[in-house]
Structure formats: structure tokens, C-alpha cells
Design an enzyme around this catalytic site. Sequence first.
Site, PDB file in Angstrom:
ATOM      1  N   LYS A  78       0.739  -1.109   0.106  1.00  0.00           N
ATOM      2  CA  LYS A  78      -0.047  -0.236  -0.243  1.00  0.00           C
ATOM      3  C   LYS A  78       1.044   1.357  -0.443  1.00  0.00           C
ATOM      4  O   LYS A  78       2.048   1.183   1.108  1.00  0.00           O
ATOM      5  CB  LYS A  78      -0.754   0.028   0.823  1.00  0.00           C
ATOM      6  CG  LYS A  78      -1.996   0.876   1.646  1.00  0.00           C
ATOM      7  CD  LYS A  78      -2.651   1.162   2.591  1.00  0.00           C
ATOM      8  CE  LYS A  78      -4.119   1.586   2.476  1.00  0.00           C
ATOM      9  NZ  LYS A  78      -4.391   1.341   3.933  1.00  0.00           N
ATOM     10  N   SER A 153      -9.525   1.728   2.705  1.00  0.00           N
ATOM     11  CA  SER A 153      -9.181   2.413   2.040  1.00  0.00           C
ATOM     12  C   SER A 153      -8.037   1.596   1.224  1.00  0.00           C
ATOM     13  O   SER A 153      -7.247   2.045   0.247  1.00  0.00           O
ATOM     14  CB  SER A 153      -8.275   3.714   2.781  1.00  0.00           C
ATOM     15  OG  SER A 153      -7.105   2.683   3.331  1.00  0.00           O
ATOM     16  N   SER A 177      -9.770  -0.889   6.757  1.00  0.00           N
ATOM     17  CA  SER A 177      -9.373  -0.895   5.938  1.00  0.00           C
ATOM     18  C   SER A 177      -8.491  -2.077   4.608  1.00  0.00           C
ATOM     19  O   SER A 177      -8.552  -1.878   3.660  1.00  0.00           O
ATOM     20  CB  SER A 177      -8.496   0.596   4.965  1.00  0.00           C
ATOM     21  OG  SER A 177      -8.582   1.484   5.310  1.00  0.00           O
TER      22      SER A 177
HETATM   23  N1  GLN Z   1     -12.989   3.398   6.450  1.00  0.00           N
HETATM   24  C1  GLN Z   1     -12.537   4.160   7.346  1.00  0.00           C
HETATM   25  C2  GLN Z   1     -11.870   5.693   7.335  1.00  0.00           C
HETATM   26  O1  GLN Z   1     -11.945   6.440   6.456  1.00  0.00           O
HETATM   27  C3  GLN Z   1     -11.757   3.371   7.450  1.00  0.00           C
HETATM   28  C4  GLN Z   1      -9.540   3.551   6.636  1.00  0.00           C
HETATM   29  C5  GLN Z   1      -8.873   2.373   7.312  1.00  0.00           C
HETATM   30  O2  GLN Z   1      -9.167   1.554   8.408  1.00  0.00           O
HETATM   31  N2  GLN Z   1      -8.098   3.056   7.120  1.00  0.00           N
HETATM   32  O3  GLN Z   1     -11.733   6.021   8.417  1.00  0.00           O
END
Ligand code: GLN
Length: 487
Positions: A78, A153, A177
Site C-alpha cells: 500500500k 482504503s 481498510s
Molecule cells: N473507512 C474508515 C475511514 O475512513 C477506515 C479507514 C481505514 O481503516 N484506514 O476512516
Amino acid sequence: MSDITFKSVSEIRQGLASKEFSSVEITKAYLDRIEQHKDLNAFVSLSAEDALADAKLADRKIASGEAYSLTGVPIALKDLMLSKNQKASACSNIISNFISPYDSTVVVKLKEAGAVIVGKTNMDEFAMGSSNENSAFGPVKNPWNKECVPGGSSGGSAAAVSARLVPLALGTDTGGSIRQPASLSGIVGIRPTYGRVSRFGIIAYASSLDQVGAFGNSVKDCAEVLEVISGHCLKDSTSMQLEVPEFSSSLDSAIQGLRVGVPKEYFIEGIDPEVKVSIQAALTKLESLGAELVEISLPHTEYALATYYIIAPAEASSNLARYDGVRYGKRAEKASDLLELYMQTRSEGFGDEVKRRIMIGTYVLSTGYYDAYYLHAQKVRRLVKRDFDLAFDEKCDLIACPTAPTTAFKIGEKVNDPLQMYLNDIFTIPVNLAGLPGMSVPCGLDAKGLPIGLQLIGKPFDESTLFRVGHHFEQATEWHKQLPPLS
Ligand code: GLN
């Protein structure tokens, strides 16, 4: 040669050992496939030259009998993971040209193990999002339906593994995410316990929630990566001094008699009926494999989302203060004084969602609101954790529930409604607040042919049980073998 990219990690290892193909060959095959499916937008940078050099080195090690489990196996990272001399932008314009001067601990460990890093994957800017639409490099397409999001994400990592552009990828999970994109992209994703993997060299979003984990096409593949990247690290004081179990060697031990908790609060209104049916079928399958289903209650679940959206932005507002135009990346050119430099750089460099979180975070930490919001949220976080503690103490050995309330949604469908977007994380966020391990395993397809994921949640540092149960589930079902409709 084309099916070379459809192998599991152990098949790759066998093929390398028996000289059926070399690491250089398989790395090239994956690089070709990445090129062939460029339209998915899963990668934001490739390191083909370095990857081929590493593959060559891996081939020499294999030939001389010095190979480890991942030697010669391609993997993607990532874009918030630092890898020396490679770009790491967290998919933000504010550091879009940042080249990392050093390796993160996970990269050090992957390199020591001989893995071949092929490039960096697309993601929501600074890991804030659930659809990968908040990336400065554009959205990622879901390999199962290119009009849909892959989740976020870590959407690029999930899409890349799902489309077999790489056999493995790393992601981070702060609120879901890894698990949510794994569910929406039809693959396995493990978020280990907070403290299992070092966060050193990972661009921070919310430090008390962030954790690195892995994506793969089977539970076993994920278990093998986690073995490599886990462990105490002197550069991250929150990483635990605990021995790392050989997760992949206990996968076959029986699951007879294991008590699987089913939280009644996770089958609420708003969950897609098709998801509900698949999860129920998966639970019945676990029962037929010898597990015992027990109803549990996690009464503070309803407050988890609100709590997360105070704590995560608060930590983000502090972590992101460093992008000020002075130390890293972008610097506004026409500023006449220091304050203007900060303001212009940050206004131009950050995307809308990141700005929204910085504002929320700054607000909840400000004098006068700190007690009402931030402090209060910390107390509720404790209650969410206590729900899990009680369930594990008194009723169950692990928990099973949906990973996400819906399957993949259309690109653009939720961008104008942040609350709808946040609601997609309703089943993943409590795990992060409690610091627990969680894994998503494919367990069905809806009528549109989109994947559904079963979430398994474990006791702290008991990833072994998740892998074991997930592996048994895979042995008894065919869902993880389904392929997205790509050439
Ligand atoms: N979707 C969640 C957020 O927007 C989790 C994101 C993540 O786990 N990095 O914060």
C-alpha cells in the site's frame, strides 16, 4: 505460462524449488498482467527494475538452498509504506513526489525473507475512506464489476490480489481498510491484533488504531505473510514482545467444540438481505464443521461509529500537522509569510475528505470541546472493548459476523454523502477500537455476482484461531476459488 499468475503461495514456492519456473519469470508474468489490467488503476507506482533484480537474487538463493517461505514471491505494498528510494505518497498531492530515504520495518522483514516487491498500490488519501475514491490518483475499479468500488482504503491492494496482478499485498486497517475491501473484492484479508506488526515507517493516520496486515487469495497465503511481517520492533514501542506463532502450521488442527459467538447487534436493519442470508449459511457451515454457535451481545456497538469518528480524526489532525510545506513534499510558492505558507500548502495539498477530518479532529481536541467529545469518546471506547472482553471471558472463543453491510457499490454512489460512506464500516470499526484481530473470508456472491465476506474476530493475539477456522471454512466451501470475470 498464463496460469502462472493463478497459483497459491505454496504452489509458487514448489514451482520455484522444482525449477518449473524462476522468480524472474513469475515476476515478469505478474508485471505483464499488471500492464494488461492497467485500467483497474490498482497501482500508483511500479518498481519493475528493482523487482527483477530482487527476483534474480532470489533465484540464486533458491538455487543455493537459502530460501525462506516468501523467497522469490512477488508482493505489493500500500502506498503509505516506506520502501527505500521508492515513492510513498499515501495517494495525497501534498507528498506526491516524496521518495522514502529508508525502509519501514515490514519492508525490512519482507526483504530479509526474499520477497519481491513489485510496486505501490492505490489507496484513499492518507487511508481515509471506504471506497478508494479519495485518492489523488483516481478511483480503483473492482475486478468483479468495473463500475463498482473495490472498497477502501486499501482498495488498490485488494483489487490487485483479486485480479491476480500479485499473489499477495500488504494493507493497513484503522477502521476496516483491510477487511472491508477484502470482502468487497472477494479475497482474504487479515488485520492482526494492534501491536502484532510494527508501524515503523508506515505513514500514520490514527496511531492508536492503525495496524498493518495482509491480503491473499487464501487463508494460508495470508498466514504465511503475517508470520514474516509480525514481531517486536525496537522502533515501535507499541509492538509487543511476544513470540510469533507459526500460524500456517496449525491450520489443520480441529475446530471441534470451538464456541463461535454471533453478536445479535450485527444483524441490524440496513444490512443487505443477501449478505444476511450468506452469513447465516456460513454460520451453519461452521456449525456443521463442529463449531458451536452461541448468541452474544455487544451492547455498545451502536456507539462505535460515532466514537471512531471522534478519535480517528483527532489523531489524524495531530499526525497530519507535519505536512506544513516546510518539512515534506509540497510547498506553496507564493506565500508571503509563514502562516500563509502553511495555509496555502495545506489548502492546495490535501483533498476534501482529509480536510474534513482535520477540521473535525481539531474541533474535538480544542479547549472547551475536549471533555465533551474526545475524553467522552475515549470512555466509550473502553466500553466497546469491555463488551468484547466479557464475550470472550464468558461465552466464546471467537466471533463470526458480516464484514460489511453491503456488497460493492457503484463508483460515485456515495461520494456526496459521507455519512452513508462511514456506515459501510459499521461492523469493522469496533474491532479497531478494541485493538483485536479480524479477518474477512469470502463466503458468497450476491445476485449481481458481487462477493460477500464473513468476518471472524479473535481474542487479542489469537490470530491462530482465526486462521484455523477460516482455513476449515475454505476447505468446506468453494467461495475463495471463484474468480472475477477478467481475462
Ligand atoms: N473507512 C474508515 C475511514 O475512513 C477506515 C479507514 C481505514 O481503516 N484506514 O476512516
